[in-house]
Design an enzyme around this catalytic site. Structure first.
Site, PDB file in Angstrom:
ATOM      1  CE1 TYR A 169      -4.146  -1.792   0.394  1.00  0.00           C
ATOM      2  CE2 TYR A 169      -3.105  -2.941   2.213  1.00  0.00           C
ATOM      3  CZ  TYR A 169      -4.152  -2.813   1.317  1.00  0.00           C
ATOM      4  OH  TYR A 169      -5.188  -3.696   1.352  1.00  0.00           O
ATOM      5  CE  LYS A 216      -3.504   4.382  -7.674  1.00  0.00           C
ATOM      6  NZ  LYS A 216      -3.466   2.954  -7.302  1.00  0.00           N
ATOM      7  CE1 TYR A 217      -5.103   6.241  -4.496  1.00  0.00           C
ATOM      8  CE2 TYR A 217      -2.700   6.350  -4.591  1.00  0.00           C
ATOM      9  CZ  TYR A 217      -3.861   5.632  -4.364  1.00  0.00           C
ATOM     10  OH  TYR A 217      -3.801   4.316  -4.027  1.00  0.00           O
ATOM     11  CD  GLU A 270      -9.549  -3.143   2.089  1.00  0.00           C
ATOM     12  OE1 GLU A 270      -9.679  -2.322   1.159  1.00  0.00           O
ATOM     13  OE2 GLU A 270      -9.120  -4.308   1.914  1.00  0.00           O
ATOM     14  CG  ASP A 317     -15.752  -9.658  -0.917  1.00  0.00           C
ATOM     15  OD1 ASP A 317     -16.214  -8.918  -1.815  1.00  0.00           O
ATOM     16  OD2 ASP A 317     -15.021 -10.636  -1.157  1.00  0.00           O
ATOM     17  CG  MET A 318     -16.775  -5.117  -3.710  1.00  0.00           C
ATOM     18  SD  MET A 318     -15.973  -3.939  -4.821  1.00  0.00           S
ATOM     19  CE  MET A 318     -14.326  -3.863  -4.111  1.00  0.00           C
ATOM     20  CD  GLU A 322      -6.534   2.708  -5.030  1.00  0.00           C
ATOM     21  OE1 GLU A 322      -5.545   2.731  -5.800  1.00  0.00           O
ATOM     22  OE2 GLU A 322      -6.496   3.147  -3.879  1.00  0.00           O
ATOM     23  CD  GLU A 336      -4.252  -6.037  -9.347  1.00  0.00           C
ATOM     24  OE1 GLU A 336      -4.808  -5.336  -8.484  1.00  0.00           O
ATOM     25  OE2 GLU A 336      -3.049  -5.919  -9.653  1.00  0.00           O
TER      26      GLU A 336
END
Lengths: 651, 651
Positions: free
Chosen positions: B325, B334-335, B391, B418-419, B434, B443
């Protein structure tokens, strides 16, 4: 494996196609047994199963219910009994399952592709569950990559069931120029994608027109498990019965030789002048099968050994077993050629009525067959001889002692020694040896005879006088699979002795190198020994023209040898000594099969190499395409067996 | 591997050629150190050693004594001291051994071939005995099969020493049409025969003319270990000093980047207007080296990772480590792109001065960087928001709890789930994630966002809105060797994340497939869950035109993603987000390298496949040659990773 005890041709299994419209499998099975059919090709499902293609319904957003139906089927539903034609295990031992022809795995429509894959897998899973020996899959369309991928993913999980891919010999719609190889190329692409999987075979469909003979020949290198014979390819004879053309007959009989399963496909448009139903076709095929020529002696000898990879003998390093001698001593041709050679050499060398004794040394005498032949030749030629028999195998030497004591007597002196180190009491007029392997020099005849040369008179004769090695490019899915089954590099870098059957030779053999004896240029020290063995190394490049597209799996090897003057022995296909069975050809595999387009040139490089302890071969190929005056390289293989890392012959 | 701490370009080793006519190695070594040369390329033997070719004496039967001399040398004699230039281990650490140029391993004369092989092996064995780091071998003639075989047989037994094969960029005598790739093709054939051996590298010889840029580019996929710079390729500047042309400069600097060893070759015919000796050339190269552009931030980040095969992350199946991370949170681009995307989405979605609260859910929040960016975007846009952070990694969730307690406060609700299985208390206006990998969907972003879609409002926004996957054919001897080093199939059927360096892209990337979010066509049950995952399978066929002959080792993969409207992130080489380092490209190897002739077409087939437990990719290629209106197939590769047998991503 046991040699075939009788000379009858094998009886081929015969079956027919069944329709899901007709009677059920039980009725069909009983009928088939009555009619003398060995098996049936039956649809796994009924036409209604096609609804799961969902090909009418493009926009699912308008029909949520239908989408749910599809999703829940995709999730893995059981068949409904009505969907199945093949319903139970009863008669399953007689059935080959026919996968639905409406599956369309390379549709531009992703839904149809996905649903076709699920449907095909569901059908094959059911066939496997019933324990069918094979399923028949439809001919792949052009560029059938997704079809091949789907099938490959199934091949790995099949326990018992084999997959037969239906391949017509000639495609109706194909364009003229390439018409004869299109279906082969499609098959080749399909099985290449499937990594030459051993469970994937061909159901070859005969067609009214047959391609040229050399194209037909190509199919014998492929794994043909079934032959589909449509009734519309038959002619009608004067009596109104169905017959095949001469060319069809010859091809069918060759396919019967390799024990393919024959399937009669009763096409609607068969000649209506023909008498009788399917049974007349069946009887005709049975007749062709029964009236095949009997197996020759060599064929009988080879039965069970076809396409079986054997490691070449290493008679120098290892001691042969008695049974090996026994087998080879039975060769009806080889020893009679040797006897002739000795006979003529004696006639040429010694004047009639001369009382001069000719010294003949048989080096590597084994159990003595050549000694016996030398004695017979001398008797016939009426020339006095003295024979020495030299042998290094202590076990064979026991037999030699027996032979001397009981048969040969004083005419023969036996010596237990390696010929390369034997201290000869006198010099020889004639040295006779049988040290040849399938590749000529691969059992180290050159090295052994170099050693024996020191006790040969300056004007002495060696029988054999020479040997020439030949190679030819080979296509054989079977031999490739056999070597691949070991799953290591070493087995792709080892030559094998093989009785070829399921192979196609892609061009005529060419000579690569030769050895002559005695070697007049041999450099030796004061004791008559060579210092190094470099004079026995060889390197050759041969160029073959490949007329039609093909896949190359390896290189075949043969030899021809002059024993004396015009007396020869040969395993070269065009000059093969008829009836001689002592040598099968040799086969050098390639690690990766190479696709050769039509009109390409194939260069094969071969080396015979040596160090102080061993001899080995290395080989590689390159291929290119001649476009007008320009040659375009298409690639080079790796070198095989570098430094003899995988296979060698001990000195 | 550690990231590079400074931005200085690497200092390249510099050496010169020495002649056996000049001073001895000790003198040369001392001189070299004084002159700042790092190494010397020195002949292993003196010219007199050539007598062992025995090339004058064809008929040895006339000269038995000479034949004995040859045989006893062949048997393996020691060097006489006079034959050697490189006499002892002193200064051996500075020396690269130069193998005699008179060796002729493909002579039509067998004696010369055999003796050349023995001489070459004797020289290299001596160089190895002295522990030299490398030997330089002469450029192979056309069809140098025996040369390649001899070298291959040595490669396997070298302990420490590497072999550099001298390859000029352009051959003087070559015919015009194919002049630019002849030397590459010869190299390619040589190393193919040598099975891409890791100890065989190139000493690339620069030439006065340079080929076109795309031909130069090809060399960067090859193992270049040394660069030979002949002095006659230099121009003379106004002051009389040697300089290189702009094009030469650019090429030399790229070669310096890959840390090749530079060797100055002082050719006789250098411009005599030039001031000074070898040292001026040396100074010029040092100058080029020193004045190279500094490393960019991304290059510094990548230092040490070039061409290193990493397995892609599996963040769904595994829990990422804190350091992972940490690294990725540092991405400077990216951010900020994500923040921009959220900012514009808020501006578009909510009227100014509206007090409506926008619900943003960050799914897969990790340690929270996107949460922070969402808050910043809302502040800037002046729109009230409520953020959920979901998360499933229990370790990252600890950090989220900390962040909420210490930084975010009430604006953020955190949820450990888990989403795909989260029971959301309300629906979201915007979902931010992301989840992209180097290949876009690798992924499992599609599967995760399918699951999250059930708590997105019907008119809700997903950031990212889509991602497109791209592929390009790749040549890279290095990457092939890396995968081959594992000596198993699985490593040739696994995609790797790689920072490309020693690679050549053979054609521009093409898109293979795309995913969009939210998926308007998604079929779900009453709970909002999908029944199967077949809608996330993909299949694509891409055709690439290969202009010049090349060798294909694998397929490169990239992605482009629209976060929101015109705000994108990309690792596609032509649209790469400058400075973004979070993703290296992905690399799909091929089991067998494929030679592609000039003007051939390469078809690449790619699948994304799925079952209930995993997702995987399969790939294969076919190539063909267009001759006028006719397309000639040149072969098809096997299918890679059938059924996900070697690599897959767990659901």
């Amino acid at each position: 494996m046991e040699p075939n005890s009788n000379s009858l041709p094998p009886r081929v299994p015969l079956g027919v196609f069944c329709s899901s419209e007709g009677p059920d499998l039980r009725t069909l099975g009983v009928q088939a047994k009555e009619r003398g059919q060995d098996f049936l090709v039956v649809p796994i499902t009924r036409p209604q199963f096609k609804r799961f293609l969902f090909d009418e319904q493009v926009d699912f957003s308008l029909n949520k219910e239908l989408q749910r139906t599809m999703e829940s089927w995709r999730e893995g539903q059981s068949f409904s009994l009505d969907d199945l034609f093949l319903k139970s295990v009863e008669f399953a031992d007689m059935a080959v399952g026919k996968v639905s022809e409406w599956i369309d795995l390379d549709s531009p429509n992703a839904q149809i592709r996905i649903n076709s894959e699920i449907a095909m897998k569901q059908e094959i899973a059911w066939a496997t569950h019933l324990g069918l020996s094979a399923v028949l899959l439809p001919f792949p369309h052009d560029s059938a990559f997704n079809y091949a991928r789907s099938v490959h993913s199934i091949l790995g999980v099949l326990a018992y069931t084999h997959v037969w891919l239906q391949i017509p010999l000639i495609l109706q719609e194909q364009i003229t120029e390439t018409k004869e190889t299109v279906t082969w190329e499609r098959w080749n692409q399909f099985r290449t994608l499937c990594e030459h999987h051993a469970k994937l075979s061909i159901a070859l469909e005969l067609t009214t027109d047959l391609p040229d003979n050399y194209i037909l020949e190509r199919w014998f290198g492929e794994p043909i498990k079934a032959v589909i014979v449509p009734t519309n390819i038959f002619l009608t004879n004067a009596k109104g019965y169905p017959v095949l053309s001469k060319k069809h007959q010859a091809f069918v009989r060759r396919l019967m030789r390799i024990r393919a399963n024959f399937i009669i496909s009763d096409t609607e448009n068969r000649k209506n002048t023909t008498i009788g139903g399917t049974s007349t076709y069946q009887e005709y095929l049975r007749h062709l099968n029964r009236t095949m020529p009997e197996l020759s002696e060599v064929e009988r000898f080879a039965t069970g050994y076809q396409d079986y990879l054997q490691s070449p003998l290493q008679p120098l390093m290892d001691n042969l077993e008695s049974s090996t001698y026994e087998t080879f001593e039975k060769d009806p041709i080889k020893y009679s050629q040797y006897e002739k050679a000795v006979y003529h050499a004696l006639l040429d060398r010694v004047q009639p009525n001369s009382q001069e004794t000719t010294v003949i040394m048989v080096v590597g005498a084994g159990r003595g067959p050549l000694v016996t032949r030398c004695l017979a030749a001398a008797e016939k030629a009426n020339r006095p001889i003295k024979v020495y028999a030299i042998e290094k195998n202590p076990n064979a030497f026991v037999t030699l002692q027996n032979m001397k004591a009981e048969v040969w007597g004083d005419k023969v002196t036996i010596a237990f020694s390696d010929m390369r180190r034997w201290n000869a009491p006198e010099k020889a007029d004639i040295i006779v040896s049988e040290l040849l392997g399938s590749f000529g020099d691969n059992e180290l005849s050159p090295e052994c005879l170099d050693g024996a040369q020191k006790f040969l008179k300056k004007d002495g004769i060696s029988i054999p006088a020479n040997y020439i090695t030949y190679i030819a490019p080979l296509s054989s899915s079977k031999l490739h699979s056999e070597a691949a089954a070991y799953k290591d590099l070493a087995h792709f870098e080892t030559p094998y002795v093989v009785m070829f059957q399921a192979v196609t030779q892609l061009a005529d053999p060419q000579s690569v190198w030769e050895f002559e004896h005695p070697n007049k240029k041999l450099d030796v020290d004061d004791e008559g020994n060579t210092l190094t063995n470099f004079h026995n190394t060889r390197y050759s490049k041969n160029t073959f023209t490949i007329s039609e597209s093909a896949i190359l799996h390896g290189i075949a090897g043969f030899f021809e040898s002059v024993l004396y003057k015009n007396i020869t022995i040969s395993i070269h296909p065009k000059t093969h000594s008829e009836g001689m069975f002592s040598w099968f050809p040799i086969y050098f595999p390639l690690k990766t099969p190479i696709f050769l387009p039509g009109n390409s040139k194939l260069n094969v490089h071969f080396w015979r190499l040596t160090d102080s302890r061993k001899v080995w071969y290395e080989w590689c190929v390159e291929h290119n395409l001649q476009i007008g005056a320009k040659s375009i390289s298409l690639g080079t293989s790796v070198l095989h067996n570098v430094g003899g890392r995988s296979s060698w012959i001990g000195l």
